[in-house]
Design an enzyme around this catalytic site. Structure first.
Site, PDB file in Angstrom:
ATOM      1  N   ASP A 319       0.819  -1.207   0.000  1.00 54.86           N
ATOM      2  CA  ASP A 319       0.000   0.000   0.000  1.00 54.86           C
ATOM      3  C   ASP A 319       0.858   1.264   0.000  1.00 54.86           C
ATOM      4  O   ASP A 319       2.034   1.240   0.341  1.00 54.86           O
ATOM      5  CB  ASP A 319      -0.914   0.012   1.230  1.00 54.86           C
ATOM      6  CG  ASP A 319      -0.105   0.037   2.530  1.00 54.86           C
ATOM      7  OD1 ASP A 319       0.819  -0.786   2.648  1.00 54.86           O
ATOM      8  OD2 ASP A 319      -0.394   0.877   3.411  1.00 54.86           O
ATOM      9  N   GLU A 320       0.228   2.367  -0.366  1.00 58.08           N
ATOM     10  CA  GLU A 320       0.796   3.718  -0.257  1.00 58.08           C
ATOM     11  C   GLU A 320       2.226   3.801  -0.790  1.00 58.08           C
ATOM     12  O   GLU A 320       3.144   4.267  -0.117  1.00 58.08           O
ATOM     13  CB  GLU A 320       0.739   4.192   1.210  1.00 58.08           C
ATOM     14  CG  GLU A 320      -0.681   4.293   1.751  1.00 58.08           C
ATOM     15  CD  GLU A 320      -0.725   4.778   3.182  1.00 58.08           C
ATOM     16  OE1 GLU A 320      -1.605   5.583   3.518  1.00 58.08           O
ATOM     17  OE2 GLU A 320       0.123   4.332   3.999  1.00 58.08           O
ATOM     18  N   VAL A 321       2.415   3.362  -2.018  1.00 54.25           N
ATOM     19  CA  VAL A 321       3.746   3.338  -2.617  1.00 54.25           C
ATOM     20  C   VAL A 321       3.925   4.584  -3.493  1.00 54.25           C
ATOM     21  O   VAL A 321       3.263   4.737  -4.523  1.00 54.25           O
ATOM     22  CB  VAL A 321       3.955   2.052  -3.453  1.00 54.25           C
ATOM     23  CG1 VAL A 321       5.349   2.065  -4.072  1.00 54.25           C
ATOM     24  CG2 VAL A 321       3.753   0.814  -2.588  1.00 54.25           C
TER      25      VAL A 321
END
Length: 526
Positions: A319-321
């Protein structure tokens, strides 16, 4: 005793007047089926465990340990008298007779957790009967039985209420999870064990251990021993033996441990020990997609995990890359051009390669929903998509034939202190999923205790009792759930007080998030 009928959803069950009284049907989570009377019996001095009619021998000692915890829990550290000379033997319970069908004590996803618990109206000697397919169903039966017991301060004995009773029970979802985050603030082993104990009381069965993140890497990895140089301090670490202890402690309570490494983002701490994992000193995450050493480290971590974390699944994050670091770092940007990949395609490459490494170690994979949102059709069919952002994502995931865990942040994130227990209770994982084949792909749900603003001083009261509200949603059949949370307030308040009595710092119901009592009064009224 006066009784009235009380409707939970669509199923009619009996409840004693006074929903928070000790003689009420204060079971949490509510079982699938309950019938009961109004008699009270007393545990005899020799109340013990027996296996009459069962070939099960409890070679592992799991049931024996669970029974010992049962007795400790119902006595609540009070000194029981057990002087039965003043009682007719017809009102004394002599023991718990357990019949377990399976000899297999291995805990895995989907293990049969059903049980039947009963006491007849008459009999001499008197016994509680507990039938289950597996020892893990029997453990749930013990938890339910413990809630029918009460230490009486007049007789100094343990009373058992609602006799005769027959309880038939099985969980609605196979995956009923709670995430703890030990990367943002370290949690001690005793505190993690307290969380596990409370999970068992609530019939939650997966501890999602978000062990490492950008801020710290507290876990020992024998294959790459410098990784835990990224811990906050030398004292805030876990050895592999510590991790094994947590896994065993949880397993003996019917709880699997889901370990997570969140890659390629959320991994800045990895580079403290191995700086070459950073794209550069000035741009330190996500992990360097161009460096083969990155994937060797992931392989080493998962190889070491496999020796300790025996659950079918491993969580690989995803996530949230923010991939901009890859384009702004010269050698990574050169690798991207040579492989004809843009940043988005490199993100996909990284996640899929990490998945293949996990598969090579015998794991199935859980990934956060961004991986599905960006390249869902490319994910391994053995992927479970962990929903947290959008409320409609679970519907999309199962529509594509993948499995899903629901943790939508607006209702099931415990760090959102403005989210009330009522919101936790009413959050339905199968919203807008109507086809039975697709409903089965929602393997369950999970409440998430992210660690930015909790440590050992406030963890428990932030988790409980809101996590317990979600636990009933995940355990109890849909048709037995209350359509109005006001109808379960008394039961949940009673369960919260039970947690307090058992040493779990569960906060009052009257308020969002974690709150303190605002005035003197009974626990049952807060």
């Amino acid at each position: 005793m006066k009784v009235r009928f009380f409707c939970l959803g669509f199923t009619l069950v009996w409840l004693a007047v006074g929903c928070a009284g000790i003689h009420g049907l204060n079971l949490w989570p509510m079982p699938k089926s309950v019938s009961h009377g109004g008699q009270t019996l007393y545990m005899s001095k020799d109340f013990g465990l027996r296996y009459e009619g069962s070939n099960y021998t409890d070679a592992s000692g799991i049931l024996k340990d669970g029974f010992a915890r049962l007795l400790d829990g119902v006595e609540a550290d009070h000194v029981a008298d057990y002087n039965s000379t003043h009682f007719d033997h017809s009102v004394l319970l002599q023991g718990l007779n357990v019949i377990i069908s399976s000899f297999n004590d291995q805990l895995q996803f989907g293990v049969d957790e059903s049980y039947k618990l009963s006491i007849a109206a008459t009999g001499n000697p008197r016994y509680v009967y507990l039938e289950a397919q597996t020892v893990y169903g029997a453990l749930h039966g013990l938890q339910t039985f413990s809630q029918l017991c009460h230490f009486d301060f007049t007789t100094r004995m343990v009373e058992v209420h609602q006799i005769p009773f027959t309880i038939i029970d099985t969980p609605r979802f196979s995956y009923r999870g709670l995430l703890i985050d030990t990367a943002r603030h370290y949690q001690s082993l005793p505190m993690i064990k307290n969380v596990i104990d409370a999970m068992a009381y609530s019939k939650l069965n997966v501890l999602h251990w978000h062990i490492v993140d950008s801020q710290s890497f507290p876990l020992e990895i024998p294959s790459y021993p410098k990784l835990w140089n990224g811990a906050f301090s030398p004292s805030e670490r876990y050895t592999m033996a510590d991790a094994a202890e947590i896994v065993q402690y949880a397993q003996r309570r019917g709880i699997n441990v889901l370990a997570e490494i969140d890659v390629p983002g959320h991994a800045l701490s990895w580079g403290t020990g191995y700086p070459s994992l950073w794209p550069s000193r000035d741009c330190q995450q996500p992990l360097d997609v161009s460096n083969e050493f990155t994937f060797k480290v992931i392989d080493g971590i998962l190889s070491d995990f496999r020796k300790v974390f025996e659950f079918r699944f491993v969580h690989l994050g995803g996530d949230e890359v923010n991939t901009s670091c890859w384009s702004t770092t010269a050698h990574v940007n050169k690798w991207l051009r040579e492989h004809h990949l843009n940043e988005s395609e490199a993100y996909q490459y990284f996640v899929l390669r990490a998945q293949n490494i996990a598969l090579s170690h015998g794991y199935e994979i859980v990934n956060w929903e961004e991986t599905f949102n960006n390249f869902g059709s490319k994910l391994s069919p053995k992927t479970v998509v962990h929903n947290w952002l959008g409320r409609g994502v679970a519907q999309q995931v199962v529509g594509k034939g993948l499995r899903c865990i629901v943790s939508n942040q607006d209702k099931w994130y415990l760090d959102h202190l403005d989210t009330t227990w009522q919101d936790f209770y009413m959050n339905e994982p199968l919203t807008n999923i109507t086809y039975p084949t697709q409903q089965k792909l929602v393997i369950g749900g999970e409440v998430c205790m992210w660690g930015e603003h909790v440590d050992g001083s406030d963890l428990e009261q932030t988790i409980w009792p809101r996590a317990a509200a979600a636990a009933e949603r995940l355990w109890t059949p849909y048709e037995n759930l209350a359509t109005d949370p006001k109808k379960v307030t008394g039961r949940l308040a009673h369960f919260r007080c039970l947690l307090n009595q058992r040493g779990i710092a569960a906060a009052p119901l009257a308020g969002p998030g974690r709150v303190a009592p605002d005035e003197p009064g009974s626990c049952y009224k807060q």
